[in-house]
Write a protein that holds these residues in place. Structure first.
Motif, PDB file in Angstrom:
ATOM      1  N   MET A 145       0.837  -1.184   0.000  1.00 30.83           N
ATOM      2  CA  MET A 145       0.000   0.000   0.000  1.00 30.83           C
ATOM      3  C   MET A 145       0.880   1.246   0.000  1.00 30.83           C
ATOM      4  O   MET A 145       1.941   1.286   0.647  1.00 30.83           O
ATOM      5  N   TYR A 146       0.432   2.268  -0.721  1.00 34.90           N
ATOM      6  CA  TYR A 146       1.140   3.539  -0.791  1.00 34.90           C
ATOM      7  C   TYR A 146       0.135   4.642  -0.435  1.00 34.90           C
ATOM      8  O   TYR A 146      -0.922   4.756  -1.055  1.00 34.90           O
ATOM      9  N   ILE A 147       0.473   5.440   0.582  1.00 35.43           N
ATOM     10  CA  ILE A 147      -0.444   6.454   1.110  1.00 35.43           C
ATOM     11  C   ILE A 147       0.155   7.835   0.878  1.00 35.43           C
ATOM     12  O   ILE A 147       1.332   8.070   1.175  1.00 35.43           O
ATOM     13  N   ALA A 148      -0.663   8.734   0.367  1.00 36.29           N
ATOM     14  CA  ALA A 148      -0.244  10.121   0.165  1.00 36.29           C
ATOM     15  C   ALA A 148      -1.351  11.043   0.658  1.00 36.29           C
ATOM     16  O   ALA A 148      -2.539  10.790   0.409  1.00 36.29           O
ATOM     17  N   ALA A 149      -0.978  12.083   1.391  1.00 34.40           N
ATOM     18  CA  ALA A 149      -1.945  13.059   1.895  1.00 34.40           C
ATOM     19  C   ALA A 149      -1.403  14.461   1.634  1.00 34.40           C
ATOM     20  O   ALA A 149      -0.236  14.750   1.926  1.00 34.40           O
ATOM     21  N   SER A 150      -2.238  15.305   1.091  1.00 37.72           N
ATOM     22  CA  SER A 150      -1.862  16.692   0.831  1.00 37.72           C
ATOM     23  C   SER A 150      -2.540  17.578   1.863  1.00 37.72           C
ATOM     24  O   SER A 150      -3.758  17.479   2.068  1.00 37.72           O
ATOM     25  N   VAL A 151      -1.757  18.420   2.529  1.00 37.63           N
ATOM     26  CA  VAL A 151      -2.300  19.250   3.606  1.00 37.63           C
ATOM     27  C   VAL A 151      -2.074  20.728   3.300  1.00 37.63           C
ATOM     28  O   VAL A 151      -1.170  21.103   2.547  1.00 37.63           O
ATOM     29  N   LYS A 152      -2.929  21.542   3.921  1.00 38.82           N
ATOM     30  CA  LYS A 152      -2.778  22.996   3.853  1.00 38.82           C
ATOM     31  C   LYS A 152      -2.647  23.491   5.286  1.00 38.82           C
ATOM     32  O   LYS A 152      -3.582  23.438   6.067  1.00 38.82           O
ATOM     33  N   GLU A 153      -1.452  23.967   5.636  1.00 38.15           N
ATOM     34  CA  GLU A 153      -1.181  24.342   7.016  1.00 38.15           C
ATOM     35  C   GLU A 153      -1.932  25.612   7.429  1.00 38.15           C
ATOM     36  O   GLU A 153      -2.485  25.678   8.537  1.00 38.15           O
ATOM     37  N   GLY A 154      -1.929  26.625   6.610  1.00 39.76           N
ATOM     38  CA  GLY A 154      -2.542  27.888   6.992  1.00 39.76           C
ATOM     39  C   GLY A 154      -1.639  28.685   7.916  1.00 39.76           C
ATOM     40  O   GLY A 154      -0.416  28.501   7.956  1.00 39.76           O
ATOM     41  N   ASP A 155      -2.243  29.577   8.711  1.00 44.68           N
ATOM     42  CA  ASP A 155      -1.493  30.463   9.605  1.00 44.68           C
ATOM     43  C   ASP A 155      -1.818  30.153  11.061  1.00 44.68           C
ATOM     44  O   ASP A 155      -2.828  29.517  11.383  1.00 44.68           O
ATOM     45  N   ILE A 156      -0.958  30.667  11.944  1.00 45.11           N
ATOM     46  CA  ILE A 156      -1.193  30.541  13.377  1.00 45.11           C
ATOM     47  C   ILE A 156      -2.144  31.647  13.831  1.00 45.11           C
ATOM     48  O   ILE A 156      -1.933  32.829  13.527  1.00 45.11           O
ATOM     49  N   TYR A 157      -3.175  31.272  14.559  1.00 49.27           N
ATOM     50  CA  TYR A 157      -4.194  32.207  15.032  1.00 49.27           C
ATOM     51  C   TYR A 157      -4.103  32.355  16.555  1.00 49.27           C
ATOM     52  O   TYR A 157      -3.708  31.418  17.261  1.00 49.27           O
ATOM     53  N   THR A 158      -4.491  33.531  17.018  1.00 47.75           N
ATOM     54  CA  THR A 158      -4.605  33.774  18.459  1.00 47.75           C
ATOM     55  C   THR A 158      -6.050  34.084  18.814  1.00 47.75           C
ATOM     56  O   THR A 158      -6.857  34.465  17.958  1.00 47.75           O
ATOM     57  N   ILE A 159      -6.371  33.913  20.079  1.00 48.73           N
ATOM     58  CA  ILE A 159      -7.734  34.148  20.568  1.00 48.73           C
ATOM     59  C   ILE A 159      -7.914  35.662  20.803  1.00 48.73           C
ATOM     60  O   ILE A 159      -7.165  36.264  21.582  1.00 48.73           O
ATOM     61  N   SER A 160      -8.899  36.226  20.127  1.00 46.77           N
ATOM     62  CA  SER A 160      -9.172  37.653  20.325  1.00 46.77           C
ATOM     63  C   SER A 160     -10.147  37.892  21.475  1.00 46.77           C
ATOM     64  O   SER A 160     -10.068  38.920  22.161  1.00 46.77           O
TER      65      SER A 160
END
Length: 820
Positions: free
Chosen positions: A253-268
């Motif tokens: 089996m060969y597994i591939a996953a594509s991710v989108k990290e985005g940005d770090i958020y803080t609590i307002s």
């Protein structure tokens, strides 16, 4: 396709219902029945005598009979005014066999087959068999076995019966050859895959099976991946796509996953909306994220659970807390709202017990901290479950809640238990390296006649000891939980016959005691008792000399002989009082995984006893689950003994004891260290002070003096080569133990394996204690509740020893069978 199938079925039904003029049914005749009774058919038939039967009515009748799945063909005809039904029965399943299934247990397979009507005695339906085949293939696919084959074979038997043989070739699990995560920049592959259950083949895969592909495991890993990022501030993280490729041989089996990290958020900001019930300030204290914090999904989930838990403790059993994050992608902030829906406050109408075939309801009900007629309280329910588990009567305990039909503010609790044996009638043979062969017979019951009372009557004989005893305990003498117990026993021992170099003396002990147990809180109780005992101690043995005359000689160390002579008694009478306190928060009886025990007890020989002394014993331990089935256990024990208010009235010839001197701690009450359940890696009870048997003349005075052991533990000129352990009035013991999850030991209530480190020793008195002489050992231990009785096997390696320990070291130790 559905429309075509419907038209075909309609055409088939029309053909089976022959066209005829409507008529009034004077009678009904059924042809073709062999196994099914006519009454059963008439129960399903929507036509009765006296009804007017039309073509539409005949078709409805055919449909009704087809839906019973009893028949493969149904026709309706007419003879005059008689309705004639011609049927062809489907065969019944006479035998159902399964072959080749290893990954899925046969009992689980048969249970699933029965749910869809494929079981012995049921009517055979080819469509059901096809569905079973497809479902089994799907289940094996989910386990990563893509080259599985499921071949059902149907054999026709006489009397319209069939035998079904389902042959399964499971094949091999597809192994993961490659896992690619694309798009991760903030963290390395190693960091984000640290908690994955799926992995490529490695040197530990034979144990962890992490290289075996499973759809469920992959889904869980992707969820962990998302949690990893969102717990570190990446509020808009997402898995864009996942691709699983299987090799042509269906083994790789060969597994591939594509991710989108985005940005770090803080609590307002954090808001609480909805029906708060409790003061807002109090609820804000349960929120673990605050303005300015980095976004953390785990902390948000902990906050929602904490609020639900506090609401559940005051009756809001079905409260909902929904986190609603509002992302500002320009400012990279999150405005968090926790919307609270407490629902109706509910109370418990009834508590229902299921599965307790032996245990009386009252025995279980008295452990319940959630009462009928009171407001629902989740902490009280959780505490009730722990108390039931700690009884030791049940393998499993589950408590479910359900709304009472037609109400919104009442629930019923169902306590489901699976009982296990709480008693035994045993005739056994055991063995330990310390006691030798143990023959025992006993009747014990921890749940006598389902009342919760416990009793034991037993007798045992080993190489050095014979004992008979009986005990009884009623944990609920009063409704408030005051318990009462009794113990009576007789033990005759010759410690010189043990399989270790134990100090030599004989003892004959008779005892009786009674005690009361008082609960002072949910986790604490006090025990107080009184007892009486008589112990005859013999330090000599008889033999025939060369002339046939009976002679006596000491076979115990001289220090014991001198002590007994100075004491002036061979029979020791004792009146004793005991007082103890326990703080118990463990979550189980046989194999706890969390919580602990703190105990403190004292045993006092009261004035009027031959020797007045007191013993203080303390212990503290705790269990911590540390993830993935590992449990850490730490235990510490200390024992201290001392005499009070007495002096010797006899001077020994060698001057060791003098009249008027304070009586020292009695040797028969000494603490000992080392053994299968103590400092492992050393023989039972061999650590601590050691003495030699016999005497030697003082070169100056000529008096007979005790022999002093050499540094290597040998005794020059003694009748025994090695010094004998005497024990002492002070003992310390510490243990750190890591319980290991093993795939072949699924039920920790049956068996557990651990890696341990033991530290301890016994000392003559508290003033003799020095950390330099503490012994240390490490190794592996197996505890198994075997049918023959508890089995313990240790493999231990001493890490810190003294020069004179070599004779007493023991790498492999074991004991099995109950001892009394």
């Amino acid at each position: 396709m559905k429309r075509i199938a419907a038209l075909i079925l309609l055409a088939s039904l029309s053909a089976n219902a022959l066209a005829f003029e409507p008529f009034v049914v004077s009678d009904i005749r059924i042809d073709g029945l062999s196994r099914i009774s006519a009454g059963t058919v008439l129960n399903y038939l929507p036509v009765n005598r006296g009804d007017r039967l039309t073509n539409d009515g005949a078709q409805r009748a055919i449909r009704a009979l087809y839906q019973t799945k009893f028949f493969s063909d149904v026709e309706i005809d007419r003879e005059g005014d008689i309705m004639v039904i011609k049927v062809v029965e489907r065969p019944s399943i006479a035998k159902l066999s399964l072959r080749g299934n290893k990954d899925i247990k046969e009992e689980d397979l048969r249970k699933g087959l029965k749910e869809i009507g494929l079981a012995e005695g049921e009517t055979f339906d080819r469509l059901s068999l096809d569905r079973v085949q497809q479902e089994l293939v799907r289940q094996y696919y989910n386990r990563g076995k893509y080259n599985v084959s499921v071949d059902p074979h149907v054999t026709q038997l006489d009397r319209n019966r069939v035998a079904i043989d389902i042959e399964i070739r499971e094949g091999k699990v597809a192994k993961i050859k490659e896992i690619n995560i694309v798009g991760n920049k903030a963290f390395t592959d190693k960091e984000i895959r640290k908690g994955f259950e799926s992995d490529t083949s490695n040197w530990m895969s034979w144990y962890s099976k992490d290289d075996q592909y499973s759809r469920e495991k992959l889904s869980g890993d992707l969820e962990k991946l998302q949690s990893y990022y969102m717990d570190r501030g990446y509020a808009d993280f997402g898995v864009d796509s996942t691709q699983v490729t299987i090799a042509p041989d269906k083994r790789s089996m060969y597994i591939a996953a594509s991710v989108k990290e985005g940005d770090i958020y803080t609590i307002s900001d954090v808001h609480l909306l909805g029906e708060l019930i409790l003061p807002e300030d109090s609820l804000h204290q349960l929120v673990y994220v605050h303005k300015g914090d980095t976004f953390n999904r785990k902390a948000i989930e902990a906050s929602t659970n904490a609020i639900k838990s506090i609401l559940a403790s005051i009756g809001y059993a079905f409260a909902k807390v929904s986190p609603v994050p509002k992302l500002d992608k320009d400012k990279r902030t999150v405005d968090l709202t926790l919307y609270i829906e407490p629902g109706k406050r509910v109370y418990v109408r009834r508590v229902i017990f299921q599965g307790n075939t032996r245990t009386e309801d009252d025995v279980m009900r008295r452990e319940m901290r959630q009462l009928e007629g009171s407001w629902f309280s989740q902490p009280a329910i959780d505490r009730s479950k722990i108390r039931l588990q700690r009884l030791g009567y049940f393998k499993t305990v589950n408590i479910d809640k359900a709304l009472v039909p037609g109400t919104e503010d009442q629930v019923d609790l169902t306590v489901k238990v699976e009982e296990q044996s709480a008693g035994s009638l045993m005739f056994g043979v055991g063995y330990s390296q310390y006691s030798g062969i143990i023959l025992s017979a006993s009747v014990s019951q921890n749940n006598f006649l389902g009342t919760g009372d416990s009793f034991t009557v037993g007798a045992s004989r080993s190489d050095y000891s014979t004992s008979v005893n009986a005990s009884y305990f009623n944990p609920y003498l009063t409704d408030s939980g005051v318990g009462i117990g009794y113990n009576i026993g007789y033990t005759k021992s010759n410690y010189g016959d043990t399989n270790s170099d134990f100090v030599n003396y004989e003892s004959s002990l008779k005892s009786f005691s009674s005690f009361l147990s008082f609960p002072i809180s949910e986790t604490d109780n006090i025990r107080a008792g009184l007892g009486i005992s008589s112990n005859k101690i013999n330090l000599t043995y008889e033999y025939l000399d060369a002339y046939g005359n009976v002679q006596t000689s000491n076979y115990s160390p001289q220090i014991l002989v001198d002590y007994q002579n100075a004491l002036g008694h061979k029979t020791i009478h004792t009146w004793d009082a005991t007082l103890g306190w326990n703080h118990d928060t463990r979550n189980g009886y046989w194999a706890p995984t969390r919580g602990g025990l703190i105990s403190l007890s004292t045993d006092i020989a009261l004035p009027g006893s031959t020797v007045q002394y007191y013993k203080i014993m303390g212990e503290a331990n705790h269990y911590w689950p540390i993830g993935k089935g590992f449990v850490l256990y730490v235990d510490g024990q200390v024992g201290y003994g001392k005499t009070y208010g007495q002096t010797f009235d006899y001077s020994s010839d060698d001057g060791i004891y003098q009249a008027g001197e304070k009586i020292t701690f009695p040797f028969w009450q000494n603490f000992y260290s080392g053994g299968v359940r103590d400092v492992r890696g050393f023989q039972d009870n061999t650590l601590g002070p050691r003495v030699c048997v016999g005497t030697v003349a003082d070169p100056v005075t000529g008096k007979q003096m005790p022999i002093t052991p050499l540094p290597n533990g040998t005794c020059p000129g003694s009748v025994y080569s090695y010094a004998q352990p005497l024990g002492g009035a002070f003992k310390v013991l510490g243990t750190a133990e890591l319980y290991l999850p093993l795939p072949f030991l699924k039920d920790i209530n049956t068996a557990r394996v651990s890696w341990f480190v033991d530290v301890g020793n016994a000392y003559q008195d508290y003033q003799s204690f020095t950390a330099k002489t503490l012994r240390v050992s490490t190794g592996l231990s197996l505890h198994w509740q075997a049918p023959i009785g508890p089995l313990i096997i240790n493999f231990a390696v001493p890490l810190r020893t003294q020069q004179d320990d070599g004779h007493y070291e023991e790498r492999i130790q074991f004991t099995f069978g109950s001892q009394f």
